[in-house]
Design a protein around this motif. Structure first.
Motif, short mmCIF file in Angstrom:
data_model
loop_
_atom_site.label_atom_id
_atom_site.label_comp_id
_atom_site.label_asym_id
_atom_site.label_seq_id
_atom_site.Cartn_x
_atom_site.Cartn_y
_atom_site.Cartn_z
N VAL A 38 19.77 31.26 63.43
CA VAL A 38 19.94 32.08 64.64
C VAL A 38 21.24 32.86 64.54
O VAL A 38 22.29 32.33 64.18
N GLN A 39 21.16 34.16 64.88
CA GLN A 39 22.31 35.05 64.85
C GLN A 39 23.06 35.04 66.18
O GLN A 39 22.52 34.67 67.22
N ALA A 40 24.30 35.49 66.14
CA ALA A 40 25.11 35.64 67.35
C ALA A 40 24.52 36.75 68.23
O ALA A 40 23.92 37.71 67.71
N PRO A 41 24.67 36.66 69.56
CA PRO A 41 24.11 37.68 70.47
C PRO A 41 24.52 39.10 70.13
O PRO A 41 23.78 40.04 70.40
N GLY A 42 25.68 39.27 69.52
CA GLY A 42 26.13 40.62 69.17
C GLY A 42 25.23 41.32 68.17
O GLY A 42 25.29 42.54 68.02
N TYR A 43 24.39 40.56 67.47
CA TYR A 43 23.47 41.14 66.49
C TYR A 43 22.10 41.44 67.09
O TYR A 43 21.29 42.11 66.46
N TRP A 44 21.82 40.90 68.28
CA TRP A 44 20.51 41.07 68.87
C TRP A 44 20.28 42.52 69.30
O TRP A 44 21.20 43.18 69.79
N THR A 78 0.90 32.09 57.72
CA THR A 78 0.97 33.55 57.60
C THR A 78 1.38 34.17 58.93
O THR A 78 2.26 35.04 58.97
N VAL A 79 0.75 33.72 60.02
CA VAL A 79 1.11 34.22 61.35
C VAL A 79 2.56 33.88 61.67
O VAL A 79 3.31 34.71 62.21
N LEU A 80 2.97 32.66 61.33
CA LEU A 80 4.34 32.24 61.61
C LEU A 80 5.34 33.09 60.83
O LEU A 80 6.36 33.53 61.38
N ARG A 81 5.08 33.35 59.57
CA ARG A 81 6.00 34.18 58.75
C ARG A 81 6.14 35.58 59.34
O ARG A 81 7.24 36.14 59.39
N GLU A 82 5.01 36.15 59.77
CA GLU A 82 5.07 37.47 60.39
C GLU A 82 5.88 37.44 61.68
O GLU A 82 6.63 38.37 62.00
N SER A 83 5.74 36.36 62.45
CA SER A 83 6.48 36.23 63.71
C SER A 83 7.98 36.13 63.44
O SER A 83 8.79 36.74 64.14
N VAL A 84 8.36 35.34 62.44
CA VAL A 84 9.77 35.20 62.09
C VAL A 84 10.32 36.55 61.59
O VAL A 84 11.47 36.90 61.88
N LYS A 85 9.49 37.29 60.87
CA LYS A 85 9.90 38.62 60.40
C LYS A 85 10.21 39.53 61.60
O LYS A 85 11.18 40.30 61.58
N ARG A 86 9.38 39.44 62.67
CA ARG A 86 9.63 40.23 63.88
C ARG A 86 10.96 39.81 64.53
O ARG A 86 11.71 40.65 65.02
N LEU A 87 11.24 38.51 64.52
CA LEU A 87 12.51 38.03 65.08
C LEU A 87 13.69 38.60 64.30
O LEU A 87 14.71 38.98 64.86
N GLU A 88 13.52 38.65 62.97
CA GLU A 88 14.60 39.17 62.12
C GLU A 88 14.82 40.65 62.39
O GLU A 88 15.96 41.13 62.44
N GLU A 89 13.73 41.40 62.60
CA GLU A 89 13.85 42.82 62.92
C GLU A 89 14.57 43.05 64.24
O GLU A 89 15.23 44.07 64.44
N LYS A 90 14.42 42.10 65.17
CA LYS A 90 15.09 42.20 66.47
C LYS A 90 16.54 41.72 66.41
O LYS A 90 17.26 41.76 67.42
N GLY A 91 16.95 41.21 65.25
CA GLY A 91 18.33 40.78 65.06
C GLY A 91 18.63 39.38 65.56
O GLY A 91 19.78 38.96 65.57
N LEU A 92 17.60 38.63 65.95
CA LEU A 92 17.83 37.29 66.51
C LEU A 92 18.07 36.23 65.43
O LEU A 92 18.73 35.23 65.69
N VAL A 93 17.49 36.45 64.25
CA VAL A 93 17.65 35.46 63.17
C VAL A 93 17.91 36.19 61.86
O VAL A 93 17.68 37.40 61.74
N ILE A 94 18.38 35.42 60.91
CA ILE A 94 18.52 35.93 59.55
C ILE A 94 17.90 34.92 58.61
O ILE A 94 18.12 33.70 58.75
N VAL A 95 17.06 35.39 57.70
CA VAL A 95 16.36 34.50 56.76
C VAL A 95 17.10 34.53 55.44
O VAL A 95 17.28 35.59 54.84
N SER A 96 17.55 33.36 55.02
CA SER A 96 18.30 33.24 53.77
C SER A 96 17.55 32.33 52.81
O SER A 96 17.11 31.24 53.20
N GLN A 97 17.40 32.78 51.57
CA GLN A 97 16.72 31.98 50.56
C GLN A 97 17.49 30.68 50.34
O GLN A 97 18.70 30.68 50.09
N GLY A 98 16.80 29.57 50.48
CA GLY A 98 17.43 28.28 50.25
C GLY A 98 18.10 27.68 51.47
O GLY A 98 18.39 26.48 51.50
#
Length: 260
Positions: A84-90, A59-79
């Motif tokens: 990791v996103q390109a720096p231009g999205y950060w 649960t803590v890890l999922r919330e942490s990854v969600k914060r990363l996604e909000e910062k534009g560092l990652v994108i979570v895709s089903q499947g």
């Protein structure tokens, strides 16, 4: 509870609250990404091994990854997992992302880029103040400059007075977006020992002269001169502070820039 069991309990490290654990996980993952240990397109390890590595619940890890996604560092895709996103999205104005970038900026490239952006924004704001300001606003800048002169023998006080001068000009400009971005960049930069660099013996005198030129241009209602004075001050002051083991980038002359 017996005395022996009480003593034993003290030996067991206290577990951080979930929120604080999440903050620590986010900070570490941000650093891993901005330092290039994980590159664009790389996938984060699966949830199980990653939560085990950090010693946190899923649960803590999922919330942490969600914060990363909000910062534009990652994108979570089903499947596909978390990529990791390109720096231009950060979101490089995010305090955690910006801190990680600056703290790991061994080549000073990030601080070079920060200086370019800061100079562009603050020179535009200086021009705006020169075009339109009240006598009270001009007095505020003059007082800020006086405070710098009065604290020139005290390094910390002088730096703080310098910050006050720049903040005052930003606020007077009325450009809230530029002010907000420039303050974020400036605030985090001045906390960095790399950005403070090493000042030559005449740095304070030169800094005062440069600020005086900005105030003089504003008092004379000369936007072009105010823009140039601010732009030159930010670039030149960075170049003289820049750590000696990193050669400063060569800036194009004003004539060359105008020709582009």
């Amino acid at each position: 509870m017996t005395p022996d069991s009480t003593a034993a309990t003290r030996l067991i490290p206290q577990r951080l609250p979930a929120e604080r654990l999440g903050v620590a996980v986010v900070a570490e993952l941000v650093e891993i990404i901005v330092t290039g240990q994980l590159n664009e397109g790389d996938l984060l390890p699966p949830e199980g091994p990653l939560s085990e590595h950090f010693g946190v619940s899923r649960t803590v890890l999922r919330e942490s990854v969600k914060r990363l996604e909000e910062k534009g560092l990652v994108i979570v895709s089903q499947g596909r997992g978390t990529q990791v996103q390109a720096p231009g999205y950060w979101n490089m104005l995010d305090p955690i992302v910006l801190s990680a970038l600056i703290d790991n900026d061994e080549s000073l490239g990030v601080l070079d880029e920060l200086t370019v952006v800061r100079a562009s924004l603050e020179s535009a704001m200086a021009g705006a103040v020169a075009r339109s300001h009240s006598s009270e606003e001009l007095r505020r800048l003059e007082n800020a400059l006086t405070a710098m002169r009065e604290s020139e023998s005290e390094t910390d006080s002088f730096r703080q007075a310098d910050v006050v001068f720049h903040y005052a000009l930003m606020e007077i400009s009325g450009n809230r977006l530029a002010e907000n971005i420039a303050k974020h960049l400036y605030k985090r930069a001045v906390e960095s020992s790399r950005y403070q660099g090493i000042n030559p013996p005449d740095a304070v005198a030169l800094t005062l002269d440069e600020h005086a030129a900005i105030v003089e241009a504003i008092a004379g209602n000369d936007p072009a001169a105010a823009e140039k004075a601010m732009h030159d001050h930010i670039h030149v002051s960075w170049e003289r502070r820049r750590l000696p083991d990193h050669a400063p980038r060569t800036r194009k002359s004003t004539k060359a820039q105008a020709a582009e």
